[in-house]
Design a protein around this motif. Structure first.
Motif, mmCIF file in Angstrom:
data_model
loop_
_atom_site.group_PDB
_atom_site.id
_atom_site.type_symbol
_atom_site.label_atom_id
_atom_site.label_comp_id
_atom_site.label_asym_id
_atom_site.label_seq_id
_atom_site.Cartn_x
_atom_site.Cartn_y
_atom_site.Cartn_z
ATOM 1 N N ARG A 354 0.890 -1.085 0.104
ATOM 2 C CA ARG A 354 0.151 -0.073 0.134
ATOM 3 C C ARG A 354 0.742 1.227 0.106
ATOM 4 N NH1 ARG A 354 -3.181 0.067 5.197
ATOM 5 N NH2 ARG A 354 -1.423 -0.700 6.027
ATOM 6 N N LEU A 358 1.279 3.923 -2.927
ATOM 7 C CA LEU A 358 0.949 5.270 -2.736
ATOM 8 C C LEU A 358 1.925 6.236 -3.187
ATOM 9 C CD1 LEU A 358 -0.484 6.756 0.681
ATOM 10 C CD2 LEU A 358 1.726 7.882 -0.463
ATOM 11 N N ASN A 361 1.690 6.330 -7.004
ATOM 12 C CA ASN A 361 0.736 7.093 -7.627
ATOM 13 C C ASN A 361 1.129 8.666 -7.625
ATOM 14 O OD1 ASN A 361 -1.073 4.984 -7.967
ATOM 15 N ND2 ASN A 361 -2.124 5.119 -6.032
ATOM 16 N N CYS A 362 1.826 8.956 -6.463
ATOM 17 C CA CYS A 362 2.125 10.280 -6.208
ATOM 18 C C CYS A 362 3.144 11.055 -7.176
ATOM 19 C CB CYS A 362 2.561 10.847 -4.699
ATOM 20 S SG CYS A 362 1.043 10.418 -3.838
ATOM 21 N N ALA A 373 1.833 15.911 -2.597
ATOM 22 C CA ALA A 373 0.622 14.884 -3.010
ATOM 23 C C ALA A 373 0.870 13.678 -1.991
ATOM 24 C CB ALA A 373 0.972 14.306 -4.317
ATOM 25 N N LEU A 374 2.119 13.451 -1.515
ATOM 26 C CA LEU A 374 2.327 12.306 -0.731
ATOM 27 C C LEU A 374 1.886 12.388 0.870
ATOM 28 C CD1 LEU A 374 3.760 9.580 -0.881
ATOM 29 C CD2 LEU A 374 5.816 10.703 -0.307
ATOM 30 N N THR A 376 -0.630 14.695 1.537
ATOM 31 C CA THR A 376 -2.073 14.526 1.174
ATOM 32 C C THR A 376 -2.567 13.348 1.178
ATOM 33 O OG1 THR A 376 -2.076 16.691 -0.043
ATOM 34 C CG2 THR A 376 -4.113 15.203 -0.191
ATOM 35 N N GLN A 377 -1.980 12.091 0.609
ATOM 36 C CA GLN A 377 -2.370 10.789 0.690
ATOM 37 C C GLN A 377 -2.229 10.283 2.090
ATOM 38 O OE1 GLN A 377 -3.766 8.837 -2.060
ATOM 39 N NE2 GLN A 377 -3.937 11.136 -3.069
ATOM 40 N N GLN A 380 -5.046 11.357 4.331
ATOM 41 C CA GLN A 380 -6.515 10.790 3.847
ATOM 42 C C GLN A 380 -6.462 9.326 4.395
ATOM 43 O OE1 GLN A 380 -6.853 11.153 -0.410
ATOM 44 N NE2 GLN A 380 -7.323 13.336 -0.168
ATOM 45 N N LEU A 381 -5.425 8.564 4.393
ATOM 46 C CA LEU A 381 -5.190 7.262 4.856
ATOM 47 C C LEU A 381 -5.367 7.237 6.393
ATOM 48 C CD1 LEU A 381 -2.277 5.405 2.880
ATOM 49 C CD2 LEU A 381 -4.894 4.796 2.963
#
Length: 405
Positions: A354, A358, A361-362, A373-374, A376-377, A380-381
């Motif tokens: 995961r 992540l 994706n970033c 972006a990292l 932020t992700q 969110q997790l």
């Protein structure tokens, strides 16, 4: 029995420690209980009859009390538990809580004032003392806040304010390497630290550290590390030797302290000509290598290797130098474990698919946008805006080979 009522009432009033009084419409005392007589050192109730507050108190208090009573007589509204400062003619001061109500005749007409006053001097003294102590704490907290704000500014100033370029003097777009970072202390100051510096005309060194705990003590350790790193710059081309000497000096720095402290660290050197990467690890998360051409993310280094020796634990710890290779377009990520500390049941391990997904994706983003972006992700997790620990991220993009011939 009814004829005994006044005597029973007076007997009850005389046993009460609070001061009870009755006044006519002109503020003259009609009847008082024993507590009030004794407070003014009078031998009998008769001695107070016909007198007013002006006969017992300083003019200011007597005037204010008289004004309160005129208001009650005019409106019929009671005065309940008013805190009053009583000043006696000899200058002594007492504090009382006073309640007054209109005294009415059989037809409901207001014929005077009935009141009760409780001496709260000791309670007021304690309250004032508590208020003073509270204000002292507030003042000390404000001073601490100012000092922490200054410490935060100093710590931020110790972080890199600019990055080396290859070749020297190249713009960010022209440089073989592009650096970016994000530094988020959990408190106003933190225990994460990183630095980026030029090792040679073609090599860059990147050190990232995480001091055990966070807050002021951790921040002080990071400041000491900054000094030590500058002192051992001559070893910067050899990651294993560099961490070994850093460990010895950190261990010496920690030795007199009453509590155990350790530091995890990763030191990495990139050769901008060959793409070679050399690094050594002191119990820190390994760097991640993002290959954009192959759309893959991997943990660098030998997976069979263990890195148990944090800095400061033992003076003779040895750190292995490992080697790897990067190509133009690749991205390296160095980070502290606060990025993965997302709360109970949500933590990510460095080799967790995961987590790698992540990062992948970033990685479509570049520079600071990738790191943002990292973060932020990760938020969110975790389901919360604030991280549970200090977070430090360093991104290194390999933009091109540097040909210095």
């Amino acid at each position: 029995m009814p004829e005994l009522a006044p005597q029973l009432l007076m007997a009850l009033m005389d046993t009460i420690p609070d001061r009870i009084f009755f006044k006519d419409r002109e503020g003259r005392f009609l009847s008082v209980n024993r507590a009030l007589r004794e407070a003014h050192h009078l031998p009998s109730e008769e001695a107070m009859k016909g007198l007013t507050d002006f006969d017992f108190f300083a003019h200011e208090h007597a005037r204010n009390a008289y004004a309160d009573e005129r208001q009650i007589l005019a409106t019929g509204m009671p005065m309940v538990a008013k805190l009053e400062r009583e000043t006696l003619p000899d200058g002594s001061i007492t504090w009382v809580s006073t309640s007054k109500v209109p005294l009415r005749d059989g037809d409901g007409g207001i014929i005077g004032i009935c009141g009760i006053s409780r001496n709260v001097t000791e309670e007021h003294r304690k309250s004032e003392l508590l208020a003073e102590h509270t204000q002292t704490l507030i003042d000390k907290q404000e001073q601490l806040d100012q000092e922490l704000a200054l410490a935060r500014e100093v710590q931020q100033a110790l972080l890199p304010q600019s990055y080396p370029a290859f070749p020297h003097g190249a713009t960010e777009a022209e440089s073989a390497l592009r650096f970016a970072h994000r530094y988020l202390p959990e408190d106003r100051v933190g225990g994460d630290f990183f630095t980026i510096f030029q090792v040679s005309d073609k090599e860059a060194g990147v050190l990232i550290c995480d001091v055990m705990g966070h807050g002021v003590h951790a921040a002080l350790v990071t400041a000491a590390q900054r000094v030590i790193v500058e002192e051992i710059h001559h070893l910067a081309s050899d990651p294993g030797a560099f961490l070994g000497e850093l460990n010895r000096r950190v261990h010496h720095f920690f030795a007199p302290l009453p509590t155990s402290i350790f530091v995890t660290a990763l030191y990495l050197v990139i050769d901008t000509v060959t793409g070679g990467v050399r690094f050594a690890n002191a119990s820190h998360p390994q760097p991640l290598h993002v290959c954009r051409k192959q759309h893959s993310v991997r943990t660098m280094g030998d997976p069979s290797q263990h890195y148990p020796y944090a800095l400061g634990v033992a003076t003779d710890s040895v750190y292995l130098t490992e080697e790897d290779l990067v190509e133009p377009g690749d991205l390296l990520l160095l980070y502290t474990d606060g990025l993965c500390d997302l709360g109970e049941g949500k933590d990510l391990m460095p080799d967790d698919p995961r987590f790698l997904s992540l990062v992948q994706n970033c990685s479509r983003q570049h520079g600071e946008a990738f790191l943002d972006a990292l973060l932020t992700q990760a938020r969110q997790l975790s389901g919360q805006e604030k991280f549970l620990d200090d977070v430090c991220l360093v991104g290194i993009e390999i933009q091109r080979r540097y040909f210095n011939g």
